[in-house]
Write an enzyme that holds these catalytic residues in place. Structure first.
Site, PDB file in Angstrom:
ATOM      1  N   SER A 146       0.836  -1.200   0.000  1.00  0.00           N
ATOM      2  CA  SER A 146       0.000   0.000   0.000  1.00  0.00           C
ATOM      3  C   SER A 146       0.867   1.245   0.000  1.00  0.00           C
ATOM      4  O   SER A 146       1.958   1.260   0.581  1.00  0.00           O
ATOM      5  CB  SER A 146      -0.899   0.022   1.238  1.00  0.00           C
ATOM      6  OG  SER A 146      -1.608   1.237   1.340  1.00  0.00           O
ATOM      7  N   TYR A 159      -2.338   0.051  10.279  1.00  0.00           N
ATOM      8  CA  TYR A 159      -2.357  -0.435   8.893  1.00  0.00           C
ATOM      9  C   TYR A 159      -1.049  -0.065   8.182  1.00  0.00           C
ATOM     10  O   TYR A 159      -0.423  -0.911   7.531  1.00  0.00           O
ATOM     11  CB  TYR A 159      -3.548   0.189   8.179  1.00  0.00           C
ATOM     12  CG  TYR A 159      -3.726  -0.181   6.727  1.00  0.00           C
ATOM     13  CD1 TYR A 159      -4.444  -1.315   6.367  1.00  0.00           C
ATOM     14  CD2 TYR A 159      -3.234   0.633   5.712  1.00  0.00           C
ATOM     15  CE1 TYR A 159      -4.646  -1.640   5.033  1.00  0.00           C
ATOM     16  CE2 TYR A 159      -3.423   0.321   4.384  1.00  0.00           C
ATOM     17  CZ  TYR A 159      -4.125  -0.822   4.044  1.00  0.00           C
ATOM     18  OH  TYR A 159      -4.317  -1.133   2.717  1.00  0.00           O
ATOM     19  N   LYS A 163       1.700  -2.594   6.617  1.00  0.00           N
ATOM     20  CA  LYS A 163       2.030  -2.571   5.190  1.00  0.00           C
ATOM     21  C   LYS A 163       3.522  -2.285   4.982  1.00  0.00           C
ATOM     22  O   LYS A 163       4.148  -2.857   4.084  1.00  0.00           O
ATOM     23  CB  LYS A 163       1.186  -1.522   4.472  1.00  0.00           C
ATOM     24  CG  LYS A 163      -0.275  -1.912   4.306  1.00  0.00           C
ATOM     25  CD  LYS A 163      -0.455  -3.116   3.391  1.00  0.00           C
ATOM     26  CE  LYS A 163      -1.918  -3.381   3.080  1.00  0.00           C
ATOM     27  NZ  LYS A 163      -2.108  -4.532   2.171  1.00  0.00           N
TER      28      LYS A 163
END
Length: 289
Positions: A146, A159, A163
């Site tokens: 990401s 998150y 990632k």
């Protein structure tokens, strides 16, 4: 066909980029093992592939469970004789979708995200690598990273950390496994990702990006009003990212290894937050006189 007779396992294939990639890979000649945490979604996607003339089987699998990842690879071998590509795509957003601040985030909430977006990549890669080594003919692992693992998304610290960890796994595994002919790469999407990520697991699979839904609500796509530097007449979509995955999954990228490819970036990662106008250089010249 770019993946003719190749066998692919896709995690998180019940919606979003995973589903779009399953359909695209099948059109390109691949045999697809559709896995997802939601069994009904896996069966629906596999049926869509089959209806279009492709080959697919479905399996409910949790990327945080090692036995499930092993089972996905075993199914690929049982149904199609081998494994060629592991697409470690499954992901999840943090609880509250970025609205819960650090000081209110529990350890369980933090770990839940990282278990999917980082540990899930480790387990999928491990399961695939064991089979690749048994076959002795190399292999290919593609990961959905990401832009959030490169730049900080507000409220998405768990998150983004996961990632970023997945990105480093890609680099490290690409280095470690290259001597066995196994490639490991990732895309790092910035735009054109599934709006289902922000929705409950039981929600309808929309097959649309955030930008496509926003354009529909606004009555059309306004590239000038978009924050994306690249101005095109249509919004970024899931297929834009799926084609980037297809490139890394195919032999066209055979000498690319340990790379994080910013997909559907549109120039966003080249921007700074300071608002320079188009004539800022001229303005500076005038001020210096």
């Amino acid at each position: 066909m770019r993946l003719k007779d190749k066998t692919v396992v896709i995690t998180g294939a019940g919606s979003g980029l995973g589903r779009e990639s399953a359909l695209l890979f099948a059109r390109e000649g691949a045999n697809v093992v559709v896995t997802d945490l939601i069994e009904a979604r896996t069966k629906k996607v596999a049926a869509e592939v089959q209806k279009a003339g492709g080959k697919a089987v479905a399996l409910k699998a949790d990327v945080t469970v090692e036995a499930d990842m092993d089972a996905a690879v075993e199914l690929a071998v049982a149904e199609f004789g081998r494994l060629d590509i592991m697409f470690a795509n499954a992901g999840c957003a943090p609880e509250g979708f970025g609205a819960i601040p650090l000081w209110e985030t529990t350890l369980e909430q933090f770990n839940a995200v990282n278990a999917v977006v980082m540990t899930g990549v480790f387990l999928a890669s491990k399961a695939a690598t064991k089979q690749f080594l048994r076959q002795g003919e190399g292999g290919n692992i593609v990961v959905t990273g990401s832009a959030g693992g490169i730049m900080a998304y507000p409220g998405f610290f768990s998150y983004g950390a996961g990632k970023a960890g997945a990105h480093h796994l890609v680099r490290a595994l690409g280095n470690d496994l290259g001597k066995y002919g196994i490639r490991v790469n990732a895309i790092a999407p910035c735009h054109g990702m599934s709006a289902n990520l922000a929705m409950p697991p039981e929600a309808e699979v929309l097959g649309k990006s955030y930008e496509e839904l926003a354009a529909a609500e606004a009555g059309g796509w306004d590239p000038v009003g978009s924050p994306i530097p690249l101005q095109l007449s249509t919004p970024p979509n899931l297929l834009d990212n799926a084609y980037a995955v297809l490139f890394l999954a195919s032999d066209e990228s055979r000498y690319i290894n340990g790379v994080i490819l910013p997909a559907t970036d549109g120039g966003s990662l080249s921007k700074v937050s300071i608002p320079f106008d188009d004539n800022w250089k001229l303005d500076q010249e005038v001020l210096q006189k």
